[in-house]
Motif scaffolding. Structure first.
Motif, PDB file in Angstrom:
ATOM      1  N   LEU A 174      -0.702 -34.165 -23.659  1.00  0.00           N
ATOM      2  CA  LEU A 174       0.239 -33.804 -22.604  1.00  0.00           C
ATOM      3  C   LEU A 174       1.696 -33.998 -23.016  1.00  0.00           C
ATOM      4  O   LEU A 174       2.600 -33.451 -22.393  1.00  0.00           O
ATOM      5  CB  LEU A 174      -0.043 -34.645 -21.349  1.00  0.00           C
ATOM      6  CG  LEU A 174      -1.401 -34.412 -20.681  1.00  0.00           C
ATOM      7  CD1 LEU A 174      -1.734 -35.555 -19.735  1.00  0.00           C
ATOM      8  CD2 LEU A 174      -1.416 -33.085 -19.939  1.00  0.00           C
ATOM      9  N   TRP A 175       1.935 -34.787 -24.069  1.00  0.00           N
ATOM     10  CA  TRP A 175       3.306 -35.139 -24.450  1.00  0.00           C
ATOM     11  C   TRP A 175       4.099 -33.937 -24.978  1.00  0.00           C
ATOM     12  O   TRP A 175       5.326 -33.976 -25.010  1.00  0.00           O
ATOM     13  CB  TRP A 175       3.292 -36.249 -25.504  1.00  0.00           C
ATOM     14  CG  TRP A 175       2.918 -37.596 -24.965  1.00  0.00           C
ATOM     15  CD1 TRP A 175       2.010 -37.874 -23.985  1.00  0.00           C
ATOM     16  CD2 TRP A 175       3.437 -38.861 -25.383  1.00  0.00           C
ATOM     17  NE1 TRP A 175       1.923 -39.217 -23.771  1.00  0.00           N
ATOM     18  CE2 TRP A 175       2.784 -39.860 -24.623  1.00  0.00           C
ATOM     19  CE3 TRP A 175       4.361 -39.244 -26.344  1.00  0.00           C
ATOM     20  CZ2 TRP A 175       3.050 -41.218 -24.779  1.00  0.00           C
ATOM     21  CZ3 TRP A 175       4.635 -40.599 -26.506  1.00  0.00           C
ATOM     22  CH2 TRP A 175       3.987 -41.570 -25.725  1.00  0.00           C
ATOM     23  N   ALA A 218      -6.251 -31.259 -14.799  1.00  0.00           N
ATOM     24  CA  ALA A 218      -6.779 -31.700 -16.093  1.00  0.00           C
ATOM     25  C   ALA A 218      -6.176 -33.040 -16.498  1.00  0.00           C
ATOM     26  O   ALA A 218      -6.871 -33.922 -17.018  1.00  0.00           O
ATOM     27  CB  ALA A 218      -6.486 -30.651 -17.164  1.00  0.00           C
ATOM     28  N   ALA A 219      -4.883 -33.214 -16.248  1.00  0.00           N
ATOM     29  CA  ALA A 219      -4.226 -34.474 -16.585  1.00  0.00           C
ATOM     30  C   ALA A 219      -4.783 -35.621 -15.752  1.00  0.00           C
ATOM     31  O   ALA A 219      -5.013 -36.723 -16.259  1.00  0.00           O
ATOM     32  CB  ALA A 219      -2.721 -34.348 -16.369  1.00  0.00           C
ATOM     33  N   GLN A 220      -5.010 -35.374 -14.475  1.00  0.00           N
ATOM     34  CA  GLN A 220      -5.513 -36.414 -13.577  1.00  0.00           C
ATOM     35  C   GLN A 220      -6.901 -36.889 -13.996  1.00  0.00           C
ATOM     36  O   GLN A 220      -7.221 -38.080 -13.914  1.00  0.00           O
ATOM     37  CB  GLN A 220      -5.552 -35.881 -12.142  1.00  0.00           C
ATOM     38  CG  GLN A 220      -5.881 -36.955 -11.105  1.00  0.00           C
ATOM     39  CD  GLN A 220      -6.292 -36.349  -9.778  1.00  0.00           C
ATOM     40  OE1 GLN A 220      -7.037 -35.362  -9.741  1.00  0.00           O
ATOM     41  NE2 GLN A 220      -5.833 -36.930  -8.690  1.00  0.00           N
ATOM     42  N   ALA A 221      -7.728 -35.962 -14.457  1.00  0.00           N
ATOM     43  CA  ALA A 221      -9.100 -36.310 -14.835  1.00  0.00           C
ATOM     44  C   ALA A 221      -9.147 -37.288 -16.002  1.00  0.00           C
ATOM     45  O   ALA A 221     -10.132 -38.036 -16.160  1.00  0.00           O
ATOM     46  CB  ALA A 221      -9.870 -35.037 -15.184  1.00  0.00           C
ATOM     47  N   ILE A 222      -8.099 -37.308 -16.818  1.00  0.00           N
ATOM     48  CA  ILE A 222      -8.070 -38.211 -17.967  1.00  0.00           C
ATOM     49  C   ILE A 222      -8.130 -39.668 -17.525  1.00  0.00           C
ATOM     50  O   ILE A 222      -8.707 -40.520 -18.206  1.00  0.00           O
ATOM     51  CB  ILE A 222      -6.814 -37.953 -18.824  1.00  0.00           C
ATOM     52  CG1 ILE A 222      -6.894 -36.573 -19.462  1.00  0.00           C
ATOM     53  CG2 ILE A 222      -6.645 -39.016 -19.900  1.00  0.00           C
ATOM     54  CD1 ILE A 222      -5.611 -36.151 -20.163  1.00  0.00           C
ATOM     55  N   GLY A 223      -7.530 -39.975 -16.373  1.00  0.00           N
ATOM     56  CA  GLY A 223      -7.545 -41.355 -15.897  1.00  0.00           C
ATOM     57  C   GLY A 223      -8.943 -41.893 -15.717  1.00  0.00           C
ATOM     58  O   GLY A 223      -9.219 -43.066 -16.011  1.00  0.00           O
ATOM     59  N   ILE A 224      -9.848 -41.046 -15.247  1.00  0.00           N
ATOM     60  CA  ILE A 224     -11.240 -41.466 -15.046  1.00  0.00           C
ATOM     61  C   ILE A 224     -11.985 -41.512 -16.372  1.00  0.00           C
ATOM     62  O   ILE A 224     -12.668 -42.501 -16.680  1.00  0.00           O
ATOM     63  CB  ILE A 224     -11.949 -40.502 -14.070  1.00  0.00           C
ATOM     64  CG1 ILE A 224     -11.281 -40.555 -12.695  1.00  0.00           C
ATOM     65  CG2 ILE A 224     -13.430 -40.853 -13.964  1.00  0.00           C
ATOM     66  CD1 ILE A 224     -11.827 -39.543 -11.720  1.00  0.00           C
ATOM     67  N   SER A 225     -11.857 -40.463 -17.173  1.00  0.00           N
ATOM     68  CA  SER A 225     -12.609 -40.413 -18.431  1.00  0.00           C
ATOM     69  C   SER A 225     -12.157 -41.504 -19.399  1.00  0.00           C
ATOM     70  O   SER A 225     -12.976 -42.095 -20.114  1.00  0.00           O
ATOM     71  CB  SER A 225     -12.470 -39.031 -19.080  1.00  0.00           C
ATOM     72  OG  SER A 225     -11.125 -38.743 -19.400  1.00  0.00           O
ATOM     73  N   SER A 253      -4.533 -43.042 -17.004  1.00  0.00           N
ATOM     74  CA  SER A 253      -4.043 -41.747 -17.483  1.00  0.00           C
ATOM     75  C   SER A 253      -2.719 -41.912 -18.229  1.00  0.00           C
ATOM     76  O   SER A 253      -2.370 -41.081 -19.064  1.00  0.00           O
ATOM     77  CB  SER A 253      -3.819 -40.792 -16.308  1.00  0.00           C
ATOM     78  OG  SER A 253      -2.706 -41.200 -15.540  1.00  0.00           O
ATOM     79  N   THR A 254      -1.977 -42.970 -17.910  1.00  0.00           N
ATOM     80  CA  THR A 254      -0.611 -43.224 -18.398  1.00  0.00           C
ATOM     81  C   THR A 254       0.298 -42.027 -18.132  1.00  0.00           C
ATOM     82  O   THR A 254       1.266 -41.821 -18.841  1.00  0.00           O
ATOM     83  CB  THR A 254      -0.575 -43.583 -19.902  1.00  0.00           C
ATOM     84  OG1 THR A 254      -0.903 -42.441 -20.693  1.00  0.00           O
ATOM     85  CG2 THR A 254      -1.524 -44.720 -20.224  1.00  0.00           C
ATOM     86  N   GLN A 255      -0.006 -41.228 -17.096  1.00  0.00           N
ATOM     87  CA  GLN A 255       0.742 -39.998 -16.851  1.00  0.00           C
ATOM     88  C   GLN A 255       1.153 -39.806 -15.392  1.00  0.00           C
ATOM     89  O   GLN A 255       1.747 -38.778 -15.059  1.00  0.00           O
ATOM     90  CB  GLN A 255      -0.083 -38.794 -17.304  1.00  0.00           C
ATOM     91  CG  GLN A 255       0.066 -38.456 -18.767  1.00  0.00           C
ATOM     92  CD  GLN A 255       1.376 -37.776 -19.087  1.00  0.00           C
ATOM     93  OE1 GLN A 255       1.846 -36.888 -18.376  1.00  0.00           O
ATOM     94  NE2 GLN A 255       2.016 -38.194 -20.180  1.00  0.00           N
TER      95      GLN A 255
END
Length: 423
Positions: free
Chosen positions: A396-397, A357-364, A314-316
């Motif tokens: 997200l930035w 929503a931000a967390q889900a990016i790590g998987i996708s 996710s880099t987040q």
């Protein structure tokens, strides 16, 4: 944005002095609160390897007067270069150098230990009472308070558990133990002095300046980043893993296992792993974003990995913990000493959907990179759109956590009052 004023000073206890906890301490102290920051570690050592912060958290660090010190120890990399597993260049992403123009602030990339020390130093400068070697025995969510092993009870107006993925504070919020599960993946990681590669033509090309390099392949992706004008090097490789995390999640890495996994890959990437020292095998534990971050009393909340552990892709993860900190502090300041429950429930209302929503990016993101190739031939069989950059998390930035609270407090707090029956 002013402080709440000494006459109604809020007494805050924060458990866990990592990046999220230290950020929360700074944000609360800057709002005029009395802050006690505790950690079970007897000393805060410069452990870990690289960590990145997007412009969304850089903006907050700038607001808090921390950014310039962090920038001094940060990578000056201007592009992220993506390669196929065999070394063929796929894309050059200019987001790192364009971030200031686009969002007002550059992102930050550097050693976690350096950043952590800076955050702790700024917390102390802001009057935070830092207490190390303090293991928490239990929480009383109704007072609220925490109990130390010697029997001492510390009482405050609000308690924040920022104590990571294995958070004991989570039980005080949820009412039961909630163990993380293994994600099915692990990361080999290493960080060190780049002098071991001096004179090596396969790697020395990465050391002429700070760089971020990314390789993708079937079921694997890896980074090699350099910091401080190439003097320090960090290597990361995400891979499938079936380990039982009941045994823990961090072990010494097996170099031979790594080299077997990347046999035939870009010789430069392979050489990094042949020579780099201090390799760890970090088992990636995970849980979906919890749908409850605040105790029934409304006086204890969880923050960062305790509520929503992020996968590295996710880099987040660190940035979202910093956003949590900023949001929680400002909600407390808006609500005031006698309305802590309103503040904490509003904090959750502001953060939950965004973080989920931000967390889900790590998987996708991981699944996208790992499934572009035929598993047998390793030939890329799917198109990869890099027109908006190599990361899916760039949207997200542009987020300003403090502005979101300033703009939305009246509406959100009224909704929270109605939902929870608060005055």
């Amino acid at each position: 944005m002013g402080s709440i004023g000494a006459t109604e000073q809020i007494n805050v206890i924060i458990v866990g002095a990592g990046i999220g906890g230290a950020s929360c301490a700074i944000a609360c102290a800057r709002q005029g609160m009395k802050v006690t920051l505790l950690d079970q570690a007897p000393a805060l050592l410069p452990i870990g390897d690289s960590v990145g912060f997007g412009s969304n958290s850089s903006r907050l660090f700038h607001h808090w007067g921390v950014y310039e010190d962090m920038w001094e120890v940060s990578s000056r990399a201007e592009d992220t270069i993506m390669y196929n597993w065999d070394g063929t260049e796929i894309a050059r992403d200019p987001q790192l150098r364009l971030a200031k123009e686009r969002y007002g602030y550059r992102g930050l990339l550097g050693h976690r230990g350096h950043y952590h020390r800076i955050l702790i130093d700024h917390a102390l400068r802001n009057g935070v009472d830092l207490r190390l070697g303090q293991k928490i025995e239990r929480y009383d969510a109704d007072k609220p308070s925490i109990f130390l092993p010697n029997g001492d009870e510390l009482v405050a107006d609000v308690v924040v558990a920022a104590d990571g993925v294995k958070s004991p504070g989570r039980k005080a919020v949820l009412g039961f133990e909630d163990a993380p599960v293994h994600s099915g993946y692990a990361v080999w990681r290493a960080y060190g002095d780049s002098s071991v590669f001096k004179g090596d033509p396969l790697v020395e090309k990465f050391l002429q300046r700070d760089e971020v390099n990314l390789w993708i392949g079937p079921d694997l992706h890896g980074f090699v980043t350099t910091v401080r004008n190439g003097k320090e090097i960090n290597a990361v490789l995400t891979h499938k893993d079936v380990a039982d995390i009941s045994e823990g999640w961090q072990y010494p890495g097996d170099r031979n296992e790594i080299l077997r996994a990347i046999r035939g890959w870009d010789p430069s990437f392979v050489r990094v792993w042949e020579k780099i020292d201090n390799i760890i095998d970090w088992k990636l534990v995970y849980r979906p974003c919890l749908d409850k971050w605040v105790a029934d009393s409304g006086l204890v909340a969880i923050l960062g990995d305790a509520a929503h552990p992020f996968l590295p892709t996710s880099t987040q993860g660190a940035s979202q913990a910093v956003e949590d900190a900023a949001t929680l502090a400002l909600c407390l300041a808006k609500a005031g000493k006698n309305r802590v429950a309103l503040a904490l429930h509003s904090y959750f209302a502001f953060r939950y959907t965004h973080v989920k929503a931000a967390q889900a990016i790590g998987i996708s993101q991981r699944d996208k990179w790992h499934n572009l190739h035929d598993k047998e031939s390793k030939k890329m069989t799917k198109d990869l759109d890099t027109s908006k950059g190599v990361l899916d998390s760039y949207w997200l930035w542009d987020y300003d956590a403090e502005k979101v609270v300033e703009d939305g407090w009246d509406i959100v707090s009224e909704q929270v009052k109605t939902k929870h029956g608060l005055l």
